[in-house]
Write an enzyme that holds these catalytic residues in place. Structure first.
Site, PDB file in Angstrom:
ATOM      1  N   HIS A  70       0.820  -1.213   0.000  1.00 30.88           N
ATOM      2  CA  HIS A  70       0.000   0.000   0.000  1.00 30.88           C
ATOM      3  C   HIS A  70       0.860   1.272   0.000  1.00 30.88           C
ATOM      4  O   HIS A  70       0.320   2.372  -0.097  1.00 30.88           O
ATOM      5  CB  HIS A  70      -0.949   0.014   1.203  1.00 30.88           C
ATOM      6  CG  HIS A  70      -0.244   0.278   2.494  1.00 30.88           C
ATOM      7  ND1 HIS A  70       0.487  -0.693   3.148  1.00 30.88           N
ATOM      8  CD2 HIS A  70      -0.141   1.400   3.243  1.00 30.88           C
ATOM      9  CE1 HIS A  70       1.013  -0.163   4.245  1.00 30.88           C
ATOM     10  NE2 HIS A  70       0.651   1.097   4.328  1.00 30.88           N
ATOM     11  N   HIS A  85       1.826   6.937  -0.139  1.00 28.28           N
ATOM     12  CA  HIS A  85       1.060   6.100   0.794  1.00 28.28           C
ATOM     13  C   HIS A  85      -0.393   6.053   0.333  1.00 28.28           C
ATOM     14  O   HIS A  85      -1.148   7.003   0.534  1.00 28.28           O
ATOM     15  CB  HIS A  85       1.164   6.683   2.208  1.00 28.28           C
ATOM     16  CG  HIS A  85       0.660   5.776   3.268  1.00 28.28           C
ATOM     17  ND1 HIS A  85      -0.692   5.586   3.510  1.00 28.28           N
ATOM     18  CD2 HIS A  85       1.315   4.999   4.159  1.00 28.28           C
ATOM     19  CE1 HIS A  85      -0.839   4.741   4.502  1.00 28.28           C
ATOM     20  NE2 HIS A  85       0.371   4.370   4.918  1.00 28.28           N
TER      21      HIS A  85
END
Length: 166
Positions: A70, A85
């Site tokens: 992620h 992010h």
């Protein structure tokens, strides 16, 4: 007036970073996570994505890939390090909905896909998909980062400008 700008650019290197995701760039203060919103993670900007594709906004080197895919960190050729992010608290998905296409140490080119992600799956799980883009070594920047908000297309529109320390 313009001579001041020319002098500055002759002495210092200006780095422009284009959007790594298509969507809408917003101030970090809009990120629903105090660590990002208050700047504790570093200076930067965030993007509300419209497409589930994170590309490299510049030529560089992958310096970290989070195991759950992620998030990724990439260093550009000038030595600035960026954290991308995807979403907030998405580590809880344990990689479900994310597919990384890069590994630590890999050289990447501008426009190369770093991570594919499923926006619907992230939202369905109850997580915000807003994506902070953080300069993790902002001490290398001479002045504060210029952040450009609004609609952006990945690989095309500038979202950050930084003057590097000489």
């Amino acid at each position: 007036m313009f001579s001041k700008w020319r002098k500055k650019s002759a002495e210092s290197k200006v780095v422009e970073v284009v959007a790594p995701i298509t969507g809408r760039s917003v101030a970090l203060a809009e990120v629903p996570d105090e660590a990002f919103a208050a700047g504790h993670m570093g200076q930067g900007i965030a993007i509300e994505p419209e497409e589930g594709k994170l590309i490299s906004p510049f030529d560089g080197t992958v310096i970290h890939v989070i195991k759950s895919s992620h998030a990724v960190m990439v260093e550009n050729e000038e030595g600035l390090q960026f954290l991308f992010h995807i979403g907030i608290n998405t580590v809880s998905l344990k990689g479900d909905g994310f597919k990384s296409h890069v590994a630590v140490g890999q050289k990447v080119k501008a426009g190369q896909v770093l991570i594919d992600f499923d926006i619907a799956k992230i939202k369905q799980a109850g997580y915000p998909v807003i994506t902070p883009i953080i300069v993790t070594n902002a001490d290398e920047v001479a002045d504060s980062l210029e952040k450009i908000t609004g609609p952006v297309m990945a690989g095309r529109d500038v979202i950050l400008k930084a003057v590097l320390k000489s």
